[in-house]
Write an enzyme that holds these catalytic residues in place. Structure first.
Site, short mmCIF file in Angstrom:
data_model
loop_
_atom_site.label_atom_id
_atom_site.label_comp_id
_atom_site.label_asym_id
_atom_site.label_seq_id
_atom_site.Cartn_x
_atom_site.Cartn_y
_atom_site.Cartn_z
N ASN A 7 7.43 1.45 2.09
CA ASN A 7 7.63 0.38 1.12
C ASN A 7 8.64 0.71 0.03
O ASN A 7 9.19 -0.20 -0.60
CB ASN A 7 6.29 -0.01 0.48
CG ASN A 7 5.42 -0.78 1.45
OD1 ASN A 7 5.91 -1.54 2.27
ND2 ASN A 7 4.11 -0.58 1.36
N ARG A 15 0.83 -1.21 0.00
CA ARG A 15 0.00 0.00 0.00
C ARG A 15 0.87 1.26 0.00
O ARG A 15 2.00 1.24 0.46
CB ARG A 15 -0.91 0.02 1.22
CG ARG A 15 -2.00 -1.02 1.22
CD ARG A 15 -3.04 -0.76 2.31
NE ARG A 15 -2.45 -0.61 3.63
CZ ARG A 15 -2.43 0.52 4.32
NH1 ARG A 15 -2.94 1.63 3.80
NH2 ARG A 15 -1.90 0.57 5.52
N GLN A 52 5.89 -10.62 2.07
CA GLN A 52 5.69 -9.38 2.81
C GLN A 52 6.91 -8.46 2.66
O GLN A 52 8.04 -8.85 2.97
CB GLN A 52 5.47 -9.69 4.30
CG GLN A 52 4.26 -10.60 4.56
CD GLN A 52 2.94 -9.86 4.53
OE1 GLN A 52 2.71 -9.01 3.66
NE2 GLN A 52 2.07 -10.16 5.47
N ARG A 78 10.23 -24.46 36.38
CA ARG A 78 10.85 -23.81 35.23
C ARG A 78 11.80 -24.76 34.50
O ARG A 78 12.78 -25.25 35.08
CB ARG A 78 11.62 -22.58 35.68
CG ARG A 78 12.27 -21.79 34.54
CD ARG A 78 13.07 -20.62 35.10
NE ARG A 78 12.20 -19.67 35.75
CZ ARG A 78 11.61 -18.65 35.13
NH1 ARG A 78 11.81 -18.45 33.84
NH2 ARG A 78 10.83 -17.82 35.78
N ARG A 129 -4.67 -1.25 -7.15
CA ARG A 129 -5.63 -1.85 -6.23
C ARG A 129 -6.77 -0.87 -5.92
O ARG A 129 -6.52 0.32 -5.66
CB ARG A 129 -4.94 -2.25 -4.94
CG ARG A 129 -5.77 -3.23 -4.09
CD ARG A 129 -5.21 -3.38 -2.70
NE ARG A 129 -3.81 -3.76 -2.68
CZ ARG A 129 -3.13 -3.90 -1.55
NH1 ARG A 129 -3.72 -3.66 -0.38
NH2 ARG A 129 -1.85 -4.25 -1.59
#
Length: 229
Positions: free
Chosen positions: A20, A10, A106, A158, A70
């Site tokens: 981006n 975007r 991504q 633990r 888009r």
């Protein structure tokens, strides 16, 4: 088995304006993902889905295809990645383009080894999966709910990290990439569906850029070729 790499990007970014396409280690951030997908022997096409003319221009200049801008209704802050993925699947059907799998890449995870996508696609195929996510093992102990703390492990006993059984080691979803059969994606409207598999990547590939601190950290790693060979 034909695979298309799908890179959503975007134009708007609140945390880091123009993230981006912001220059990182000598090239726009998105180019790191485009180049990895382009160099994959098992990726048949690389697509960028964006609402930005500027991002589209840079994507095309670096070898990706941008068949459309888009639509605004799936480009806002509340739009899901799945909405962009499904929009592209509809576009494929309308244009009679046939692919078996969609590799979601991504942009905000630029650190990946050279053969990462090919290795993942082979794993996807060999294990007859419907969907796949990239993960990395974590040896950290997690808690949740500040008001009513709950541990993800038995804190009264633990465990030593080196004593954890393989089945007890938690894996973190890195967000770097996913693979989904397009038929299953369209049916379930989710990138993870059907028979899901985890593809393990090293820790250095788990870093995502969400802030300027992340940006500087990843830039240092990319500049020094850490995790990219």
């Amino acid at each position: 088995m034909r695979t298309v790499a799908f890179i959503p990007a975007r134009g708007g970014s609140k945390g880091i304006p123009g993230k981006n396409i912001k220059d990182i280690a000598g090239k726009p951030l998105i180019v790191w993902s485009i180049e990895r997908a382009k160099n994959s022997k098992l990726v048949d096409k690389v697509i960028v889905s964006t609402d930005s003319e500027e991002i589209a221009k840079i994507a095309k200049e670096n070898g990706a295809e941008v068949p459309f801008l888009r639509p605004e209704d799936i480009s806002g802050d509340t739009a899901t990645t799945e909405s962009a993925m499904l929009h592209y699947c509809d576009w494929l059907e309308k244009n009679n383009e046939l692919y078996d799998n969609l590799l979601l890449v991504q942009v905000t995870s630029p650190i990946r080894a050279e053969t990462r996508f090919d290795d993942a696609i082979n794993y996807f195929k060999n294990n007859q999966l419907d969907s796949l996510l990239s993960v990395c093992p974590s040896h950290r102990f997690f808690w949740r709910d500040l008001e009513n703390p709950v541990a993800s492990y038995d804190f009264k006993n633990r465990p030593r990290r080196q004593d954890l059984k393989q089945s007890e080691i938690p894996y973190m979803e890195t967000g770097s990439f996913y693979i989904t059969k397009i038929e299953k994606l369209r049916k379930h409207k989710n990138r993870l569906c059907g028979k899901v598999g985890m593809f393990v990547t090293p820790e250095e590939e788990s870093y995502e850029i969400d802030s300027l601190v992340d940006f500087k950290f990843c830039e240092s790693m990319l500049t020094n070729s850490i995790g990219t060979k």
